[in-house]
Design an enzyme around this catalytic site. Structure first.
Site, PDB file in Angstrom:
ATOM      1  CE  LYS A 192      46.986 107.097 121.285  1.00  0.00           C
ATOM      2  NZ  LYS A 192      46.357 107.170 122.631  1.00  0.00           N
ATOM      3  CB  SER A 231      49.369 107.085 125.170  1.00  0.00           C
ATOM      4  OG  SER A 231      47.995 106.967 124.902  1.00  0.00           O
ATOM      5  CB  SER A 259      45.893 108.656 126.478  1.00  0.00           C
ATOM      6  OG  SER A 259      46.851 107.950 127.213  1.00  0.00           O
TER       7      SER A 259
HETATM    8  N1  GLN Z   1      49.041 107.171 131.249  1.00  0.00           N
HETATM    9  C1  GLN Z   1      48.015 106.193 131.337  1.00  0.00           C
HETATM   10  C2  GLN Z   1      48.568 104.815 131.143  1.00  0.00           C
HETATM   11  O1  GLN Z   1      49.706 104.724 130.843  1.00  0.00           O
HETATM   12  C3  GLN Z   1      46.922 106.530 130.390  1.00  0.00           C
HETATM   13  C4  GLN Z   1      46.970 105.830 129.120  1.00  0.00           C
HETATM   14  C5  GLN Z   1      45.806 106.114 128.235  1.00  0.00           C
HETATM   15  O2  GLN Z   1      44.893 106.859 128.562  1.00  0.00           O
HETATM   16  N2  GLN Z   1      45.809 105.458 127.096  1.00  0.00           N
HETATM   17  O3  GLN Z   1      47.897 103.841 131.299  1.00  0.00           O
END
Ligand code: GLN
Length: 445
Positions: A52, A127, A151
């Site tokens: 990532k 994400s 995410s």
């Molecule tokens: N969807 C969550 C956010 O936008 C999770 C993001 C994540 O786990 N990096 O904060």
């Protein structure tokens, strides 16, 4: 690389490919193997991996899918990248994501969207959408993602792959571009639970360069994959199967629980009384930490600079041009919550709620070995459907972010399809008990 070239134009999982170096590295590994310098029994040896794009890679552009880091080439590797390399893997490139890991659909990438390999009109989740899609489309056998509020697990669920968020402190965050430091964890994304255990085995453990990485022994995760769940006690929170969870998801999760019952486990309904406050507490805390962490992107020390009339003007221009809308929204929210006069009402209150949620989990784990529910309330949604509605987007991690608040480990494993799209089963364990999480996931799988 042939496979990536064949499908990635449609999927959009990779932001950067490193073909020349990867092939040189593979040849070098071959040579070392021939000379008997390497351990052929090492299971990850020679495997390609995608990382990532919020984990730094020496000499390889790392953008966090943000314009502000468009030209950022790190001078060192993240600990996880180093550990994988020591295990003989080959990094093939950097994977698309929501900008600075903020999002649930991967539509917040400053570069391009990712398409769900199961259905190209649908989001892959986020994400770590690029990581999930790359594994699902068989572009790489495994990838690393990061999970602050869901995410790794939510995109794993949407793309039908296995994704683990380890216990907070289990894996070093050194070299992970920080979003919310008290929540962030790196986790493996794979096609099977067994593969996931192999990867965690390599990346787990204390790292003196990350003071939050724990001094806790790393057990043999492979030894945990016994297939045995007889007598295992499972708690199923009623909040996880209630309002907001789609019928198709509920059905598949109940079917999975029946499979575990047939294997000898017992389950009963439980409650996480403070679950209903987790979404508000999470977005308050994650945004506060983000507003502080992202202060370093000022156009001076890293990345792209937009020069203004004076220093302050340069900061303003660089940040205005460099950050996308969602990142700006979080910075504003977090700065507000941390400002004097509001701190007690928002940030401190959210911290107190966090403690209550953590206690809810601790209470349940006195009686149950694991807690099980869906990973996400629905299956993947259509691209563009929620992109202009932050609240709808935030609700996507209603079942995952409380696990980050509590700091416990959780895995998402595929548990069937609903209307042609994958459903994820979430298995949550005690602090540092990834072994039991793997055992249950593997027995089910
Ligand atoms: N969807 C969550 C956010 O936008 C999770 C993001 C994540 O786990 N990096 O904060």
């Amino acid at each position: 690389f042939d496979r990536i070239k064949e499908v990635d134009e449609k999927v959009g999982a990779f932001l950067t490919l490193d073909e020349e170096n990867a092939i040189a590295r593979a040849k070098d590994l071959d040579k070392q193997l021939e000379n008997g310098e390497l351990d052929e029994g090492n299971i990850l040896f020679g495997l390609p991996v995608g990382i990532k794009d919020n984990m730094v890679t020496k000499g390889l552009r790392t953008t966090a899918a943000s314009k502000i880091l468009e030209n950022f080439v790190p001078v060192h590797d993240a600990t996880v990248v180093e550990k994988l390399r020591d295990a003989g893997t080959v990094t093939v490139g950097k994977l698309n994501m929501d900008e600075f890991a903020m999002g649930s659909s991967n539509e917040n990438s400053a570069y391009k969207i990712v398409h769900n390999p199961w259905h190209l009109d649908y989001v892959p989740g986020g994400s770590s959408g690029g990581s999930a899609a790359a594994v699902a489309a068989r572009e790489v056998p495994f990838a690393l993602g990061s999970d602050t509020g869901g995410s790794v697990r939510q995109p794993a669920s949407y793309c039908g792959v296995v994704g683990l968020k380890p216990t907070y402190g289990r894996v070093s965050r050194f070299g992970l571009i920080a979003f919310a430091s008290s929540l962030d964890q790196i986790g493996p994304m794979t096609t099977s639970v067994e593969d996931n255990a192999y990867v965690l085995q390599k990346i787990a453990g204390h790292d003196e360069r990350d003071s939050t990485s724990a001094h806790v022994e790393v057990p043999d995760y492979l030894a945990a994959l016994t297939g045995e769940v007889k007598g295992l006690r499972i708690g199923v929170p009623k909040e996880y199967l209630g309002e907001g969870v789609s019928e198709g998801v509920r059905e598949k999760v109940v079917e999975a629980l029946e499979v575990l019952k047939e294997l000898g486990a017992e389950w009963e309904e439980v409650s996480i009384p403070h679950a209903k406050y987790s979404l508000s507490a999470y977005y308050m805390l994650a945004s506060s930490e983000a507003s502080s962490n992202l202060a370093r992107f000022d156009g001076i020390r890293y990345g792209v600079r937009h020069t203004g009339d004076n220093l302050i003007d340069t900061y303003k221009k660089s940040r205005s041009e460099g950050f996308g809308d969602e990142v700006k929204r979080r910075i504003m929210l977090g700065t507000f919550a941390l400002s004097s006069g509001y701190y007690d009402a928002y940030y401190l209150k959210a911290q107190k709620v966090r403690t209550l949620i953590k206690q809810d989990f601790e209470d349940l784990f006195l009686k149950y070995d694991v807690i099980i529910g869906p990973t996400a309330p629905t299956t993947a949604f259509k691209l563009g459907e929620a992109v202009d509605d932050p609240m709808t987007m935030y609700v996507n991690d209603i079942l995952t972010n409380q696990i980050n608040l509590a700091g416990v480990p959780a895995i998402s494993v595929p548990c069937g399809l609903s209307e042609g799209l994958p459903v994820g089963l979430q298995i949550i364990g005690k602090h540092f008990d990834e072994a039991t999480v793997f055992r249950v996931a593997h027995a089910y799988e």
